[in-house]
Design an enzyme around this catalytic site. Structure first.
Site, PDB file in Angstrom:
ATOM      1  N   GLN A   1      83.815  21.358 -38.042  1.00 36.53           N
ATOM      2  CA  GLN A   1      82.671  21.295 -38.959  1.00 36.53           C
ATOM      3  C   GLN A   1      82.524  22.585 -39.757  1.00 36.53           C
ATOM      4  O   GLN A   1      82.524  23.673 -39.203  1.00 36.53           O
ATOM      5  CB  GLN A   1      81.387  21.068 -38.168  1.00 36.53           C
ATOM      6  CG  GLN A   1      80.147  21.149 -39.041  1.00 36.53           C
ATOM      7  CD  GLN A   1      78.933  20.554 -38.363  1.00 36.53           C
ATOM      8  OE1 GLN A   1      78.269  21.203 -37.586  1.00 36.53           O
ATOM      9  NE2 GLN A   1      78.661  19.298 -38.639  1.00 36.53           N
TER      10      GLN A   1
ATOM     11  N   LEU B   1      75.755  32.843 -40.016  1.00 37.92           N
ATOM     12  CA  LEU B   1      74.982  31.635 -40.296  1.00 37.92           C
ATOM     13  C   LEU B   1      73.581  31.863 -40.847  1.00 37.92           C
ATOM     14  O   LEU B   1      72.820  32.664 -40.339  1.00 37.92           O
ATOM     15  CB  LEU B   1      74.861  30.795 -39.025  1.00 37.92           C
ATOM     16  CG  LEU B   1      74.445  29.356 -39.319  1.00 37.92           C
ATOM     17  CD1 LEU B   1      75.591  28.587 -39.948  1.00 37.92           C
ATOM     18  CD2 LEU B   1      73.967  28.655 -38.071  1.00 37.92           C
TER      19      LEU B   1
ATOM     20  N   HIS C   1      82.154  26.319 -38.360  1.00 38.59           N
ATOM     21  CA  HIS C   1      80.961  26.492 -37.545  1.00 38.59           C
ATOM     22  C   HIS C   1      81.054  25.835 -36.178  1.00 38.59           C
ATOM     23  O   HIS C   1      80.663  26.401 -35.172  1.00 38.59           O
ATOM     24  CB  HIS C   1      79.784  25.882 -38.319  1.00 38.59           C
ATOM     25  CG  HIS C   1      78.484  25.936 -37.602  1.00 38.59           C
ATOM     26  ND1 HIS C   1      77.911  27.126 -37.211  1.00 38.59           N
ATOM     27  CD2 HIS C   1      77.629  24.965 -37.194  1.00 38.59           C
ATOM     28  CE1 HIS C   1      76.752  26.875 -36.609  1.00 38.59           C
ATOM     29  NE2 HIS C   1      76.577  25.575 -36.569  1.00 38.59           N
TER      30      HIS C   1
HETATM   31  C1  LIG Z   1      75.344  30.830 -35.329  1.00 40.21           C
HETATM   32  C2  LIG Z   1      75.212  29.499 -34.650  1.00 40.21           C
HETATM   33  C3  LIG Z   1      74.028  28.796 -34.731  1.00 40.21           C
HETATM   34  C4  LIG Z   1      73.909  27.550 -34.113  1.00 40.21           C
HETATM   35  N1  LIG Z   1      72.727  26.881 -34.227  1.00 40.21           N
HETATM   36  C5  LIG Z   1      72.587  25.685 -33.622  1.00 40.21           C
HETATM   37  C6  LIG Z   1      71.350  25.000 -33.665  1.00 40.21           C
HETATM   38  O1  LIG Z   1      70.355  25.472 -34.212  1.00 40.21           O
HETATM   39  N2  LIG Z   1      71.273  23.792 -33.057  1.00 40.21           N
HETATM   40  C7  LIG Z   1      72.336  23.228 -32.408  1.00 40.21           C
HETATM   41  O2  LIG Z   1      72.201  22.129 -31.880  1.00 40.21           O
HETATM   42  N3  LIG Z   1      73.513  23.883 -32.339  1.00 40.21           N
HETATM   43  C8  LIG Z   1      73.659  25.097 -32.909  1.00 40.21           C
HETATM   44  N4  LIG Z   1      74.861  25.755 -32.812  1.00 40.21           N
HETATM   45  C9  LIG Z   1      75.914  25.234 -31.921  1.00 40.21           C
HETATM   46  C10 LIG Z   1      75.542  25.466 -30.452  1.00 40.21           C
HETATM   47  O3  LIG Z   1      74.857  26.677 -30.338  1.00 40.21           O
HETATM   48  C11 LIG Z   1      76.747  25.507 -29.528  1.00 40.21           C
HETATM   49  O4  LIG Z   1      77.578  24.402 -29.744  1.00 40.21           O
HETATM   50  C12 LIG Z   1      76.328  25.495 -28.054  1.00 40.21           C
HETATM   51  O5  LIG Z   1      75.333  26.445 -27.809  1.00 40.21           O
HETATM   52  C13 LIG Z   1      77.529  25.752 -27.170  1.00 40.21           C
HETATM   53  O6  LIG Z   1      77.121  25.949 -25.853  1.00 40.21           O
HETATM   54  P1  LIG Z   1      78.191  26.075 -24.696  1.00 40.21           P
HETATM   55  O7  LIG Z   1      77.425  26.255 -23.430  1.00 40.21           O
HETATM   56  O8  LIG Z   1      79.147  24.971 -24.789  1.00 40.21           O
HETATM   57  O9  LIG Z   1      79.026  27.406 -25.041  1.00 40.21           O
HETATM   58  P2  LIG Z   1      78.632  28.936 -25.270  1.00 40.21           P
HETATM   59  O10 LIG Z   1      77.190  29.164 -25.319  1.00 40.21           O
HETATM   60  O11 LIG Z   1      79.450  29.403 -26.420  1.00 40.21           O
HETATM   61  O12 LIG Z   1      79.168  29.640 -23.959  1.00 40.21           O
HETATM   62  C14 LIG Z   1      80.545  29.785 -23.685  1.00 40.21           C
HETATM   63  C15 LIG Z   1      80.706  30.581 -22.401  1.00 40.21           C
HETATM   64  O13 LIG Z   1      82.065  30.548 -22.003  1.00 40.21           O
HETATM   65  C16 LIG Z   1      82.477  31.829 -21.572  1.00 40.21           C
HETATM   66  N5  LIG Z   1      83.941  31.898 -21.739  1.00 40.21           N
HETATM   67  C17 LIG Z   1      84.700  31.484 -22.777  1.00 40.21           C
HETATM   68  N6  LIG Z   1      86.011  31.698 -22.532  1.00 40.21           N
HETATM   69  C18 LIG Z   1      86.074  32.254 -21.295  1.00 40.21           C
HETATM   70  C19 LIG Z   1      87.156  32.718 -20.460  1.00 40.21           C
HETATM   71  N7  LIG Z   1      88.439  32.642 -20.842  1.00 40.21           N
HETATM   72  N8  LIG Z   1      86.851  33.262 -19.255  1.00 40.21           N
HETATM   73  C20 LIG Z   1      85.552  33.365 -18.848  1.00 40.21           C
HETATM   74  N9  LIG Z   1      84.511  32.942 -19.589  1.00 40.21           N
HETATM   75  C21 LIG Z   1      84.770  32.387 -20.792  1.00 40.21           C
HETATM   76  C22 LIG Z   1      81.682  32.779 -22.441  1.00 40.21           C
HETATM   77  O14 LIG Z   1      81.564  34.028 -21.806  1.00 40.21           O
HETATM   78  C23 LIG Z   1      80.325  32.041 -22.534  1.00 40.21           C
HETATM   79  O15 LIG Z   1      79.512  32.380 -21.411  1.00 40.21           O
HETATM   80  C24 LIG Z   1      74.998  27.003 -33.412  1.00 40.21           C
HETATM   81  C25 LIG Z   1      76.181  27.714 -33.326  1.00 40.21           C
HETATM   82  C26 LIG Z   1      76.305  28.937 -33.958  1.00 40.21           C
HETATM   83  C27 LIG Z   1      77.628  29.636 -33.883  1.00 40.21           C
END
Ligand SMILES: Cc1cc2nc3c(=O)[nH]c(=O)nc-3n(C[C@H](O)[C@H](O)[C@H](O)COP(=O)(O)OP(=O)(O)OC[C@H]3O[C@@H](n4cnc5c(N)ncnc54)[C@H](O)[C@@H]3O)c2cc1C
Length: 570
Positions: free
Chosen positions: A230, A242, A343
């Site tokens: 996306q 962003l 994004h």
């Molecule tokens: C700037 C921005 C704004 C956004 N705003 C919105 C919004 O308003 N609304 C919405 O719905 N979505 C939004 N999104 C998307 C959304 O925030 C994310 O898709 C979502 O928060 C991802 O959550 P997650 O728990 O999957 O991963 P993340 O929160 O990215 O966490 C990933 C974790 O994996 C760990 N990790 C990764 N690789 C390794 C490794 N090799 N070894 C150990 N640890 C590792 C990292 O340390 C981290 O703790 C936004 C994204 C961005 C970038």
């Protein structure tokens, strides 16, 4: 190398919303849970989410309407059973988060405030000013911590232990001293987030390098729908940082160099609040046709000056600060420069509706789970709607935790031993001792630039073939890298080299998937095949990589349901 061995019931890699929500469930159920994360949990990218989290809370809204908007937004590639589950559970998820301590913004009646977002027929994005992700992440961290999770922060997971079709745990090293450890567990979960760093212009944290995707792929396991990346319409011009969709949700207008509100041409009804893929293409088209603004004419304006300044000051304070810091432009006084930015990644590690990782379209892997942005369940199909992914991470993260608790008594503990860490040890040693003449930052910049140029908003067979060639060249040159830092303490040069290896590999999946998909759907736009082709491509892509980086692909059916597949217009 001395390799420590840990034993847990559950090992979760990733401490964003998905990982923490799962970990809280498993610890509350009394399962000994380790969370491994390369960052401190509160630095996970979830904390950067600004705009909101969707739930049909409005008086005129319904979970069915939320599901319909999501499926239409996905260009009908989302699996309808998973979407239904998400939308039905969304209101309860918000209340649950609130009861855990998340403080949402309120409307004048004292109810949780909701704002309009793109592609949604009703306002339904709940928010905490423009710091929604941070509020939720802090809440989840507190609650997971309180329930007794054990956090291994600043530990880097570098391999999955996968033998005889079963998962035993992971291998990780401590970034602080370079020491390796094996984490044996009955249940292993990946929640490692997004991977937008493959692109030069992107909105993602530096850590979003998709490690888990290529770790999984190196074991011959599939990745799903990787071609769907996306591009968010409003990254700060030049950098991609962003400016949340909340800026358009609150009434921001897009203007070109002639001062025209150009969305009237592309989406006459929804205007700026059409789905993200539609708005991003419109912006890039205006720029291509010479109506861009900014020093390099590579941006358009978003104008919020007609809004009551109080809206900006109370609902979008962080966005205003970002634009002042990175552009020197104050959105209270003038329009600011924005352009499309990579994004979010719709594709990822394929999972079923209960977050079990798939070995192929029809088989599950015992004891292995994934949720959040690294996974593909698939609720976003070919294009995600704004504010649906914080929801997905929190809701499916929690759901994965529930699945693990349900399954765990029937899972076998099959501990790995030191020799199972050999691949990870070899990789670490190779990066440290390889004595070539290529530099990691140079290769990474070439990857990012070429991905933005050749596999971005607009794609053609020619640009994609060029990009496959480029990545293969970079993979060859990667074998010839050298790093200068040979120490073991906080060796970021070493970590970045390993991350680049991952980025190159999953980028190949993105490009090969895009080349094979000879149609345009959602975020994937082929100029040479501008129409959607449901006959051939109303299908999920499953792609596999061999040791020589050859990608093979197969297609799997989309789970359809009560919402009929139609043409999409806004
Ligand atoms: C700037 C921005 C704004 C956004 N705003 C919105 C919004 O308003 N609304 C919405 O719905 N979505 C939004 N999104 C998307 C959304 O925030 C994310 O898709 C979502 O928060 C991802 O959550 P997650 O728990 O999957 O991963 P993340 O929160 O990215 O966490 C990933 C974790 O994996 C760990 N990790 C990764 N690789 C390794 C490794 N090799 N070894 C150990 N640890 C590792 C990292 O340390 C981290 O703790 C936004 C994204 C961005 C970038």
């Amino acid at each position: 190398m001395d390799v420590k061995i840990f034993e847990y019931d559950v090992v979760i890699v990733g401490a964003g919303l998905a990982g923490l929500a799962a970990a809280r469930e498993t610890t509350v159920a009394g399962k000994k849970t380790a969370v491994i994360t390369k960052l401190h949990p509160l630095r996970s990218h979830s904390g950067a989410a600004q705009g909101g989290i969707n739930a049909a809370l409005g008086a005129e809204d319904s979970t069915d309407l939320h599901a319909f908007d999501t499926i239409k937004g996905s260009d009908y590639l989302a699996d309808q059973d998973c979407v239904q589950l998400m939308c039905e559970k969304a209101p309860e998820t918000i209340r649950w988060a609130e009861h855990m301590g998340a403080v949402f913004s309120r409307d004048d009646n004292g109810d949780i405030a909701i704002r309009p977002f793109g592609g949604q027929s009703k306002p339904r994005a709940c928010y905490a000013k423009d710091r929604t992700g941070l509020t939720l992440l802090q809440t989840m961290y507190e609650q997971a911590f309180r329930s007794g999770i054990e956090v291994f922060d600043e530990w880097y997971c570098s391999d999955l232990i996968y033998k005889d079709g079963k998962v035993s745990g992971v291998v990780a090293f401590n970034i602080r001293d370079g020491k390796m450890a094996i984490f044996n567990s009955k249940a292993t979960m990946f929640a490692t987030g997004g991977y937008g760093r493959a692109y030069k212009i992107n909105s993602n944290a530096h850590a979003n390098t998709g490690d888990a995707l290529s770790i999984v792929a190196r074991h011959g396991l599939p990745l799903e729908d990787m071609e769907f990346v996306q591009f968010h319409p409003s990254g700060i011009g030049g950098s991609g940082i962003l400016i949340s969709e909340a800026a358009r949700g609150e009434g921001g207008r897009l203007l070109n160099s002639k001062g025209e509100r150009f969305m009237e041409k592309y989406a006459p009804n929804a205007l700026e609040l059409a789905s993200r893929d539609v708005v991003s293409r419109a912006i890039q088209q205006e720029i291509r046709e010479g109506r861009g603004v900014g020093p390099n004419k590579d941006s358009v304006y978003i104008d919020l000056t007609h809004l009551d300044p109080q809206i900006i000051l109370t609902k979008l304070p962080e966005l205003r600060e970002l634009a002042i810091t990175f552009l020197g432009q104050d959105m209270l006084k003038e329009p600011i420069y924005i352009a499309a930015t990579a994004h979010y990644s719709m594709g990822g590690i394929p999972v079923d509706i209960n977050c079990h990782v798939k070995k192929n379209p029809n088989e599950l892997i015992e004891g292995f789970y994934a949720a959040g942005e690294c996974s593909c369940v698939s609720v976003h199909g070919a294009n995600r709607l704004g504010a649906n992914s914080v929801l997905e991470a929190l809701l499916f993260g929690r759901h994965a935790g529930e699945s693990i608790v349900k399954d765990i008594d029937n899972l076998t503990f099959r501990p790995a031993d030191v020799k199972d860490a050999q691949n990870a040890i070899n990789e670490l040693t190779w990066v440290k001792t390889n004595n070539g003449n290529e530099r990691v930052p140079v290769l990474r910049a070439e990857l990012q630039e070429s991905m933005t140029d050749n596999a971005g908003v607009f794609r053609t067979a020619e640009s994609l073939k060029k990009q496959v060639k480029k990545i293969k060249e970079l993979l060859k040159r990667y074998k010839n890298i050298r790093i200068d830092d040979k120490t073991s303490t906080f060796n970021t040069e070493l970590q970045e080299a390993i991350e680049l290896g991952h980025m190159l590999e999953y980028s190949l999946f993105i490009v090969e998937g895009a080349l094979a998909r000879k149609e345009s759907r959602g975020a994937h736009f082929r100029e040479d095949f501008p129409k959607r082709d449901d006959k051939k491509f109303l299908k999920h892509t499953y792609a596999y990589m061999d040791k020589e980086y050859n990608i093979t692909q197969e297609y799997a059916d989309v789970v359809l349901g009560k919402f009929e597949v139609k043409e999409r217009s806004y």
